[in-house]
Design a protein around this motif. Structure first.
Motif, PDB file in Angstrom:
ATOM      1  N   ARG A  12     -17.288  32.117 -34.297  1.00 31.80           N
ATOM      2  CA  ARG A  12     -18.553  31.402 -34.452  1.00 31.80           C
ATOM      3  C   ARG A  12     -19.479  32.102 -35.426  1.00 31.80           C
ATOM      4  O   ARG A  12     -20.088  31.479 -36.293  1.00 31.80           O
ATOM      5  N   GLN A  13     -19.575  33.429 -35.246  1.00 31.82           N
ATOM      6  CA  GLN A  13     -20.467  34.197 -36.112  1.00 31.82           C
ATOM      7  C   GLN A  13     -20.008  34.112 -37.561  1.00 31.82           C
ATOM      8  O   GLN A  13     -20.822  34.084 -38.480  1.00 31.82           O
ATOM      9  N   LEU A  62     -18.455  31.587 -38.906  1.00 36.78           N
ATOM     10  CA  LEU A  62     -18.840  30.250 -39.382  1.00 36.78           C
ATOM     11  C   LEU A  62     -20.324  30.194 -39.709  1.00 36.78           C
ATOM     12  O   LEU A  62     -20.729  29.624 -40.725  1.00 36.78           O
ATOM     13  N   ILE A  63     -21.129  30.806 -38.816  1.00 34.98           N
ATOM     14  CA  ILE A  63     -22.578  30.809 -39.054  1.00 34.98           C
ATOM     15  C   ILE A  63     -22.884  31.552 -40.360  1.00 34.98           C
ATOM     16  O   ILE A  63     -23.680  31.101 -41.175  1.00 34.98           O
ATOM     17  N   GLY A 103     -21.789  29.351 -43.293  1.00 37.10           N
ATOM     18  CA  GLY A 103     -22.704  28.222 -43.420  1.00 37.10           C
ATOM     19  C   GLY A 103     -24.074  28.645 -43.890  1.00 37.10           C
ATOM     20  O   GLY A 103     -24.763  27.926 -44.626  1.00 37.10           O
ATOM     21  N   ASN A 104     -24.467  29.842 -43.474  1.00 35.02           N
ATOM     22  CA  ASN A 104     -25.783  30.358 -43.834  1.00 35.02           C
ATOM     23  C   ASN A 104     -25.903  30.588 -45.340  1.00 35.02           C
ATOM     24  O   ASN A 104     -26.992  30.659 -45.880  1.00 35.02           O
ATOM     25  N   PRO A 144     -28.422  38.046 -43.572  1.00 35.02           N
ATOM     26  CA  PRO A 144     -28.833  38.558 -42.247  1.00 35.02           C
ATOM     27  C   PRO A 144     -27.673  38.641 -41.258  1.00 35.02           C
ATOM     28  O   PRO A 144     -27.624  39.576 -40.456  1.00 35.02           O
ATOM     29  N   GLN A 145     -26.773  37.708 -41.302  1.00 35.48           N
ATOM     30  CA  GLN A 145     -25.627  37.762 -40.386  1.00 35.48           C
ATOM     31  C   GLN A 145     -24.832  39.042 -40.601  1.00 35.48           C
ATOM     32  O   GLN A 145     -24.350  39.665 -39.670  1.00 35.48           O
ATOM     33  N   PHE A 164     -25.875  25.594 -39.645  1.00 33.85           N
ATOM     34  CA  PHE A 164     -25.514  27.006 -39.496  1.00 33.85           C
ATOM     35  C   PHE A 164     -26.687  27.916 -39.832  1.00 33.85           C
ATOM     36  O   PHE A 164     -26.854  28.964 -39.208  1.00 33.85           O
ATOM     37  N   GLN A 165     -27.481  27.492 -40.803  1.00 30.67           N
ATOM     38  CA  GLN A 165     -28.652  28.308 -41.134  1.00 30.67           C
ATOM     39  C   GLN A 165     -29.603  28.369 -39.941  1.00 30.67           C
ATOM     40  O   GLN A 165     -30.173  29.411 -39.646  1.00 30.67           O
ATOM     41  N   GLN A 218     -28.663  28.149 -36.845  1.00 27.57           N
ATOM     42  CA  GLN A 218     -28.050  29.033 -35.850  1.00 27.57           C
ATOM     43  C   GLN A 218     -28.210  30.496 -36.227  1.00 27.57           C
ATOM     44  O   GLN A 218     -28.372  31.360 -35.364  1.00 27.57           O
ATOM     45  N   ALA A 219     -28.182  30.767 -37.520  1.00 28.43           N
ATOM     46  CA  ALA A 219     -28.387  32.147 -37.967  1.00 28.43           C
ATOM     47  C   ALA A 219     -29.798  32.596 -37.614  1.00 28.43           C
ATOM     48  O   ALA A 219     -30.020  33.745 -37.242  1.00 28.43           O
TER      49      ALA A 219
END
Lengths: 370, 716
Positions: free
Chosen positions: A230-231, A233-234, A237-238, A250-251, B42-43, B45-46
């Motif tokens: 999930r992380q 993917l985030i 996507g981010n 940031p991720q 997703f942004q 969720q980040a």
């Protein structure tokens, strides 16, 4: 044997500079992304420097390998196959158990995982076997011989257990066998045998293998592994079109993304460099594979051609599996991204593999060589 | 044979190239889907990942005495906590439990495995956090035996009509003095984490509270790599004067389980929040607490704060309270009373001081007292109950407002005022004390053997006071005089009787709460004819009026009632509401609230008549024959009234009252209530010593010391 290492200026004419440049670019991006992924972790803060040293060592290894005439490897094909079997048997009987799997050999100074080198040994061996018996390969006994020769190390790796490596080895060898030429009927037979084998093998799948597949199919079943995916993917996507900027994701920077400098470096790239950056890097990776396929076409003999295709298959397979895992279209396997993931042994062995291909292209004109 | 393979080879590499292109396109499309199509999701969720809103606790208001001395303040302290959401979750692909390992490592860093005291400390904290039920359940599931103790849990509860009453409830609580194995602690932590995960899992679960700075830094360093472990700052309430003012200030503790719903309804989110559980801390909980704020921060995967994004809402600090209490006077009162209580071996005693004009409380001492600082580090209400039980003198009990006693002769102030106003007597009416009074039997008025004997205290000493007016009767505290005005005498005079006595008792504030700003106040029913019929199934007789008039019989009041009734005499007939908090100021030192003295309607008494009662109190102190001559203070005119109240503490096992003397006489409470200066009163003082014997011997010296300190040391 001495003249092997003599530098013949004319050899360099066919050295694939584009390929070399692509590989070095990927390595440089790898260093930069390792920096971004590890600089905020005190214990890992010097990893980018290490990766830089590994890259330099890898480049030296690449050039040295290119200078070495790949045809001499034909002599090493059988010993390497036997050596692989022996080391796998040694692992089976004396191997060290780590994390529930018996994969390592304690060499006193360091632990060794024979399957890492096994990839190359198997490429060389099958390139030799298939080119040596190319005339006969269309008859079933020779094909079966190849399958049996493949089944022995595969079985030993499978029971370690190491599903990922088993599939990798099967993919490389299978690609070589297919590309070398197989009758359509034989392919059908193979598929039938495969289905039969699956029925038998399914019961022997280790718990963790089943679970990984299950998690892939249903991410809710294991919160922690699903968390990683999930992380990832985030993070991807981010990134958006242009990304958060190098060192700004940031991720990545806040460590939501785990194993970010190895297995999930592609997610770091996607987050920080965005869609444009990720596609460009994918393009570079596929360019390397494309170039290797091109070299295979130019190879002066079937042995060199198969070696190069083996290397291409290896890089292609690892790229697709790793990126696929990052993009959550393939299960998590712990496979590294060639040239980009942090890690000395993986990087240097990939460079050696490219060196082998260079060795093939440098000697693709008999006239140049003689 | 030679050609075919070549052709296969060619078609193979074309196939390979097509595969490469196809794979590349698939990956690019997937990337496009993730980064561009669902990028926004997703942004978001980040953002959820890294941004977190956290509470900014508002500093609790400080409490000052009248001279600005700090009585209650906040000391910084640390809490070691785990954030359930940030703990590693158990990875099922491995045999080991990652979360348990993290908690085990934390316990190891805290040295809970080697230091039994630390283990105990953690267990106590977890008890507070989990509560009785889950605490026991955690041990049970871990298969560890736990021993229990039975306590009577006392808690303040609101009745339907809004009053606060003490309710007792027997309860089994785990014995927290037993050794706690690490496995047990681990089970506690795991349960706490599991429970928290059901709710908001970002809320820290305290593992160890009240850690000093050094220890906090050490743990912070050693747990740097431990996911989910957090060292938080948490202020601790500190009371510099310790047991001196604990009955006034009270203490803080986590929200009691019995009252949890009340607090939740009032908007308290964290049930571990420390709230005032007694004293002013309880009464003024809402103003002292202020309003917690919120801050948006960026956190990393370990939940550690990376940077502050912005403050969503500034915390609103609690208001500071300014009391009328003078801590120096309080200290004098405490010392003087403590010495006397120790001397007489009395189980408890009370000393009160108030400004009679506006009800501003100058001091309140109830002995035994307790150090309220221990509750900041304490174990919550259930273990308070345990401590109370261990100490039979019940130090947590505020006897000044929670203890009902016969007021004895101090009640004569009420009877005297009533008799004068109701014209039972005039200021000049003379009544003669010629020995005990024999009240004829109602049914056999002519049989002297059936008559009931009523004696005055002086008869035991062989003294008869002879003829007296109301002034001298108060000064001498003669009982005959008050029997007569209370119940009259057949064929001689008519007394006040039950209704008028009850009416004046109510007017002086007995029978209802004085309204002081402290929790736990009680009042008794005012005895009258109807009350006696209902509770005792007997009718009111003249003897009842006699006993009531001298503050015996069924008359009951708290020392606070006696104080307020004395003030009403001193200030010319005003019943005031006693009050500690006079002002509230905010953090910028701006006045936010000021107490307006609450003065009830003036007693329907002619000041000219009330002056005779005052004069009687003057007589008690300032005439040679007075009962309170020892309470004189140099250069100040004191007026006072002693009290020696017989009481019966009924013991069902001996079917009699305890502590009778050799002659079968009941024990006495010692009372003294006084004000000064007589001409223009500044202070009214009431001293009460439980079973202290003669009021003049036990209570007067304490009051004298208080008055003398007030006039000569504190107000030079």
């Amino acid at each position: 044997m001495f003249e092997l290492f003599l530098i013949d200026r004319s050899l360099w004419r066919h050295f694939d500079k584009l390929l070399f440049l692509a590989v070095l670019s990927l390595c440089s991006i790898g260093i930069a992304m390792t920096y971004s992924a590890t600089i905020t972790t005190i214990d890992l803060a010097d990893y980018w420097q290490r990766q830089l040293i590994f890259t330099i060592l890898g480049a030296i290894a690449l050039i040295s390998t290119a200078l070495f005439d790949y045809r001499h490897l034909e002599l090493l094909a059988q010993p390497s196959y036997i050596g692989l079997l022996i080391s796998l048997l040694a692992v089976y009987f004396f191997g060290e158990v780590k994390g529930g799997a018996r994969r390592w050999l304690d060499l006193g100074i360091t632990d060794m995982q024979p399957t890492e080198a096994g990839k190359f040994l198997l490429i060389v061996f099958f390139a030799w076997y298939l080119s040596r018996f190319q005339e006969h390969i269309r008859s079933l006994p020779y094909l079966l011989g190849a399958v049996i020769l493949l089944a022995a190390p595969l079985g030993l790796v499978y029971i370690q257990p190491d599903l990922g490596m088993t599939i990798t080895l099967a993919f490389i060898s299978g690609t070589l066998i297919l590309i070398n030429g197989v009758r359509f009927a034989h392919i059908l037979m193979g598929v039938a045998a495969g289905i039969a084998a699956w029925r038998v093998l399914r019961g022997t799948l280790q718990d963790y293998m089943v679970e990984r597949i299950q998690i892939f199919l249903d991410p809710g079943s294991n919160p922690d592994a699903a968390f990683n995916v999930r992380q990832a993917l985030i993070s991807i996507g981010n990134g958006g079109w242009l990304g958060m900027g190098w060192g700004e994701g940031p991720q990545n920077q806040l460590h939501f993304l785990r194993v970010r400098h190895t297995d999930f470096i592609f997610s770091v790239i996607a987050e920080e460099l965005g869609y444009v950056g990720a596609v460009l890097i994918l393009l570079l990776l596929f360019f390397v594979v494309w170039r290797l396929v091109h070299i295979a076409d130019l190879a002066q003999d079937q042995f060199g051609r198969l070696i190069t295709l083996g290397v291409a298959a290896l890089i292609f397979f690892q790229t697709v599996v790793n990126v696929g895992m990052n993009l959550a279209i393939l299960p998590v396997t712990g496979m590294t991204l060639p040239f980009l993931s942090y890690g000395g042994s993986s990087l240097i062995s990939m460079m050696v593999a490219v060196g082998l291909a260079q060795s093939v292209i440098m000697r693709h004109r008999k006239i140049d060589f003689q | 044979m030679n050609e075919r393979p070549v052709r296969t080879v060619t078609s193979a590499t074309i196939f390979v190239r097509l595969t490469l292109i196809a794979t590349f396109i698939v990956l690019c499309m997937r990337l496009y889907a993730l980064q561009i199509v669902s990028g926004a999701t997703f942004q978001e969720q980040a953002v959820v990942n890294r941004l977190r809103e956290i509470d900014l606790p508002a500093p609790r208001g400080v409490i000052y005495d009248r001279n600005g001395e700090i009585l209650a303040r906040n000391r910084p302290s640390f809490v070691i906590a785990v954030v359930p959401a940030d703990l590693p979750t158990d990875d099922f692909t491995t045999a080991v439990d990652e979360q348990r390992i993290a908690l085990e490592r934390l316990l190891a860093v805290l040295r809970a495995d080697t230091d039994p005291e630390m283990a105990l400390h953690i267990a106590q904290g977890m008890f507070l956090h989990l509560g009785r039920f889950d605490f026991a359940a955690a041990f049970e599931t871990a298969g560890i035996d736990l021993s229990y103790r039975l306590v009577n849990l006392e808690s303040l509860q609101r009745t339907e009509d809004g009053r606060e009453i003490l309710v007792e409830k027997p309860m089994l609580i785990p014995d927290l003095s037993q050794p706690f194995p690490v496995a047990g602690l681990l089970a506690l932590l795991e349960r706490a984490v599991a429970l928290e995960t059901q709710g908001s899992s970002f809320k820290p679960v305290p593992v160890l509270e009240l850690v000093d700075r050094e220890q906090a830094f050490r743990v912070a360093e050693e747990t740097y790599q431990l996911r989910g472990v957090r060292v938080l700052q948490k202020p601790v309430r500190e009371y510099p004067y310790r047991e001196l003012a604990s009955h006034v200030l009270g203490f803080l503790g986590p929200i009691p389980q019995l009252a949890a719903d009340d607090y939740t309804a009032q908007g308290y989110e964290d049930l571990n929040e420390s709230v005032g559980l007694n004293g002013l801390e309880y009464t003024y909980q809402d103003v002292l607490r202020g309003k917690p704020g919120h801050k948006l921060i960026e956190v990393d995967i370990l939940g550690r704060e990376n940077r502050t994004i912005r403050t969503v809402q500034e915390p609103e600090p609690g208001l500071h309270l300014s009391l009328s209490l003078d801590i120096r006077l309080q200290e004098k009162m405490h010392k003087a009373l403590a010495r006397k209580v120790e001397e007489t071996g009395a189980p408890h005693g009370v000393a009160l001081a108030m400004n009679p004009r506006n009800g501003a409380m100058l001091g309140l001492v109830s002995l035994p007292s307790y150090d309220n600082n221990i509750f900041s580090e304490g174990l919550g209400d259930e273990y308070l109950a345990l401590e109370v039980e261990d100490d039979t003198r019940r130090p947590l009990y505020n006897y000044a407002i929670g203890g009902l006693y016969p007021p004895g002769s101090t009640f004569k102030l009420v009877s005297a005022t009533a008799a004068l106003t109701e014209k039972v007597i005039s200021p000049h009416t003379t009544i003669v004390d010629q020995g005990p009074l024999y009240l004829p039997n109602y049914f056999f008025p002519n049989d002297p053997t059936q008559a009931q004997e009523f004696v005055s205290w002086n008869h035991k000493l062989g003294i008869f006071h002879g003829p007296m007016t109301i002034v001298s009767a108060i000064g001498l505290s003669n009982d005959i005089f008050f029997y007569m005005i209370g119940g009259g005498f057949p064929n001689t005079m008519e007394g006040l009787g039950s209704e008028r006595l009850a009416k004046w008792m109510r007017l002086f504030g007995y029978g209802e709460l004085t309204g002081i700003d402290l929790p736990g106040e009680v009042a008794a029913f005012v005895p009258d004819d109807q009350w006696k019929r209902l509770t005792k199934a007997e009718s009111w007789v003249t003897g009842d009026s006699y006993n009531t008039a001298i503050g015996q019989g069924d008359v009951l009041g708290t020392p606070m009632h006696v104080l307020v009734s004395t003030a009403a005499v001193a200030n010319g007939g005003f019943v005031v509401k006693p009050q500690f908090v006079q002002e509230m100021v905010d953090a910028q030192n701006t006045l936010q609230w000021q107490h307006n003295p609450v003065i009830r309607e003036r007693l329907p008494v002619d000041p000219y008549l009330l002056a005779y009662v005052q004069r009687g109190m003057w007589n008690a102190v300032n005439t040679a024959s007075g009962t309170a001559v020892t309470s004189r203070v140099e250069n100040v005119t004191v007026a006072g009234k002693t009290g020696t109240a017989e009481f019966c503490a009924y013991d069902p096992t001996i079917k009699d009252c305890i502590d009778r003397d050799d002659e079968g006489n009941l024990p006495f409470h010692a009372w003294y209530t006084a004000y000064a200066p007589y001409e223009n009163p500044d202070i009214v003082v009431t001293v009460f010593v439980y079973a202290g014997g003669e009021g003049s011997a036990t209570a007067i010296p304490v009051a004298q010391e208080i008055l003398s300190a007030y006039f000569h040391e504190l107000r030079p």
